[in-house]
Design an enzyme around this catalytic site. Structure first.
Site, PDB file in Angstrom:
ATOM      1  CG  ASP A 417       6.601   2.498 -71.516  1.00 38.90           C
ATOM      2  OD1 ASP A 417       6.014   3.596 -71.574  1.00 38.90           O
ATOM      3  OD2 ASP A 417       6.086   1.483 -71.008  1.00 38.90           O
ATOM      4  CB  CYS A 444       2.500   8.232 -70.318  1.00 39.41           C
ATOM      5  SG  CYS A 444       3.900   8.688 -69.316  1.00 39.41           S
TER       6      CYS A 444
HETATM    7  N1  SAH Z   1       7.582  -0.580 -69.724  1.00 45.23           N
HETATM    8  C1  SAH Z   1       7.042  -0.787 -68.418  1.00 45.23           C
HETATM    9  C2  SAH Z   1       7.230   0.386 -67.467  1.00 45.23           C
HETATM   10  C3  SAH Z   1       6.914   1.752 -67.978  1.00 45.23           C
HETATM   11  S1  SAH Z   1       6.730   2.977 -66.757  1.00 45.23           S
HETATM   12  C4  SAH Z   1       5.597  -1.185 -68.495  1.00 45.23           C
HETATM   13  O1  SAH Z   1       4.967  -1.081 -69.540  1.00 45.23           O
HETATM   14  O2  SAH Z   1       5.054  -1.630 -67.477  1.00 45.23           O
HETATM   15  C5  SAH Z   1       8.262   3.770 -66.735  1.00 45.23           C
HETATM   16  C6  SAH Z   1       9.300   3.046 -65.933  1.00 45.23           C
HETATM   17  O3  SAH Z   1      10.509   3.812 -66.030  1.00 45.23           O
HETATM   18  C7  SAH Z   1       9.029   2.882 -64.459  1.00 45.23           C
HETATM   19  O4  SAH Z   1       9.136   1.515 -64.151  1.00 45.23           O
HETATM   20  C8  SAH Z   1      10.134   3.689 -63.767  1.00 45.23           C
HETATM   21  O5  SAH Z   1      10.607   3.073 -62.598  1.00 45.23           O
HETATM   22  C9  SAH Z   1      11.208   3.715 -64.805  1.00 45.23           C
HETATM   23  N2  SAH Z   1      12.144   4.850 -64.847  1.00 45.23           N
HETATM   24  C10 SAH Z   1      11.957   6.129 -64.462  1.00 45.23           C
HETATM   25  N3  SAH Z   1      13.025   6.881 -64.785  1.00 45.23           N
HETATM   26  C11 SAH Z   1      13.910   6.058 -65.412  1.00 45.23           C
HETATM   27  C12 SAH Z   1      15.205   6.248 -66.005  1.00 45.23           C
HETATM   28  N4  SAH Z   1      15.791   7.436 -66.027  1.00 45.23           N
HETATM   29  N5  SAH Z   1      15.813   5.181 -66.569  1.00 45.23           N
HETATM   30  C13 SAH Z   1      15.214   3.951 -66.565  1.00 45.23           C
HETATM   31  N6  SAH Z   1      14.012   3.722 -66.005  1.00 45.23           N
HETATM   32  C14 SAH Z   1      13.365   4.753 -65.444  1.00 45.23           C
END
Ligand code: SAH
Length: 486
Positions: A417, A444
């Site tokens: 995600d 998204c």
């Molecule tokens: N699955 C969760 C969050 C999705 S939003 C939900 O549905 O609420 C995407 C998330 O990815 C955010 O929390 C952000 O902090 C994180 N993120 C951004 N870049 C990332 C990366 N390279 N590796 C892991 N997480 C990351």
């Protein structure tokens, strides 16, 4: 405008990089179309682009017109000239679309985040499916012509859904405190006294904070000089419990009216259970600084989703539309179709909402996120819900997943995600090597999804793409992709 925002949304990138939908016989780049700024011409709008702008062709040259809708005939006025496209505004609307509606928000045409408020909702939903198609046609992943694109799942009432208001705070020329969003591609702040897409609870508290800032004469940030105190106010409500958190993002630590502000907020707004201060003294357009401090109450608010409890820190991401989150997750879980005793990776896990929702059906769930506070929340949320087969780590998906694979953890199922930037190349390679049997991608951003599908379809078939409208009235589009191994 916060979900996953580190992105590549250079406005017209999507069209700029290739000969996307340009008629094959077009020769405009060689010959050039003679146009001048301010020139007017009649234009028929053919479709909407990825940011919700109307698209037409002037002598075969692509023209983007903000606020224009498909099938409309307008008199366009040129506002920008680029090698491969023009931008224009509506000088006169000759034939309005049957789907044109009056926006509820007076400022809808000015600030970002309301790109489609002039379009009837059923047509917005059709657009969100179409934009997926446009992205696929641009990147052409293997088999894309046969992908099943399901109709977008929308809301019954596509307003009042945003659980978080993150408004810039400044003083206007008369010295009054204003709070809202910038006009597009500018730093002119529009004071938003009402906002149809916000949950009423967020606006109620936001306007209360603004009034108190004015009454207590709290200093506001001056971007040009880099002086003053409060830059941003964030109000987030947990839909399931009604709990509200207020965060003051300030340029410095000392907050002279802190005691009075906290006291007044807590007495006047019983729903506020958490007041935080985040300090950001960089000259940056990023909202958050590194340091967050508790001013009053507790550091987290409590959300409830699918009968699970989630503590949520100020810095942690949560989907902005609680009503559609449940539907999005239902679709993701349906697509993942776990059977007994499988191991799962919940990548980009936030506060663990997805992983904890499937833990009961899995043998083990592991997840990761780059925001340490979110990972702490996720592990705490596991405890609160008495779930003991999950484990969350801080770090990027592109480092943690290969690490787990090297350690011999071979997940049966993977759910990703990512933010709008999509998946890192190294991560895609790791996925293609590990080839989990079950794989679901929540995206998204149709553009980066289509790009990532080019590589992913080397090893996976796309069963279907289910778009879910998480952000009505905007051009944003969320989708769940179900894969099977090729
Ligand atoms: N699955 C969760 C969050 C999705 S939003 C939900 O549905 O609420 C995407 C998330 O990815 C955010 O929390 C952000 O902090 C994180 N993120 C951004 N870049 C990332 C990366 N390279 N590796 C892991 N997480 C990351």
């Amino acid at each position: 405008m916060d979900r996953k925002k580190q992105l590549n949304t250079n406005h017209y990138n999507h069209y700029n990089q290739s000969n996307h939908r340009r008629p094959a016989h077009s020769d405009h780049q060689q010959t050039g179309v003679k146009v001048t700024l301010g020139q007017r011409f009649p234009l028929t709008i053919k479709r909407l682009g990825i940011n919700g702008e109307g698209i037409g062709y002037f002598k075969r040259k692509l023209v983007f017109v903000k606020g224009a809708l498909p099938d409309e005939v307008i008199v366009a006025e040129v506002t920008g000239i680029k090698p491969s496209f023009l931008t224009a505004k509506i000088h006169r609307l000759k034939t309005p679309s049957k789907d044109r509606v009056k926006p509820r928000d007076a400022y809808a045409a000015e600030v970002g985040g309301f790109e489609l408020e002039h379009l009837a909702y059923p047509a917005q939903l059709a657009f969100k499916r179409d934009i997926m198609l446009q992205s696929l046609e641009k990147f052409q992943p293997k088999g894309f012509r046969n992908f099943q694109l399901k109709p977008t799942i929308g809301m019954d009432d596509p307003y009042g859904y945003r659980n978080k208001a993150q408004f810039q705070v400044r003083r206007d020329a008369d010295g009054h405190v204003i709070a809202g969003l910038y006009k597009e591609r500018s730093h002119d702040l529009v004071d938003l006294k009402t906002c149809s897409v916000q949950m009423p609870a967020t606006m109620h508290v936001m306007r209360g904070v603004v009034a108190l800032m004015e009454e207590l004469d709290v200093s506001t940030y001056d971007e040009k000089r880099g002086t003053g105190l409060v830059r941003t106010v964030v109000v987030r409500v947990a839909e399931g419990t009604g709990e509200v958190q207020v965060v003051f993002v300030t340029a410095k630590a000392p907050f002279p009216q802190e005691a009075e502000m906290v006291d007044r907020l807590l007495t006047e707004f019983p729903e506020i259970v958490s007041i935080m201060q985040n300090i950001n003294n960089d000259k940056t357009s990023l909202i958050w600084g590194e340091k967050t401090r508790l001013l009053a109450g507790k550091p987290q608010i409590r959300e409830v989703l699918n009968d699970l409890q989630f503590n949520l820190s100020a810095r942690a991401f949560l989907q902005l539309n609680p009503y559609q989150t449940v539907r999005l997750y239902d679709e993701a879980l349906k697509a993942l179709a776990l059977s007994d005793n499988e191991t799962v990776i919940d990548a980009y896990s936030g506060v663990g909402t997805i992983g904890l929702s499937i833990a009961h059906a899995a043998k083990e769930v592991r997840g990761m996120d780059v925001i340490a506070d979110a990972v702490d929340d996720a592990n705490e949320n596991a405890r609160i819900n008495h779930i003991d087969n999950v484990h969350y780590e801080t770090g990027t998906a592109e480092t943690i997943i290969p690490k787990w694979l090297n350690e011999g953890f071979k997940p049966d199922a993977l759910i990703v995600d990512p933010p709008r930037t999509g998946l890192d190349d190294g991560l895609i390679n790791a996925i293609l090597t590990a080839k989990p049997k079950k794989f679901v991608y929540i995206s998204c951003n149709p553009s980066t999804l289509a790009r990532d599908l080019v590589k992913l379809t080397e090893q996976y078939h796309v069963n279907y793409i289910q778009s879910v409208d998480m952000m009505p009235q905007t051009a944003r589009c969320e989708a769940v992709v179900k894969f099977t191994r090729a």
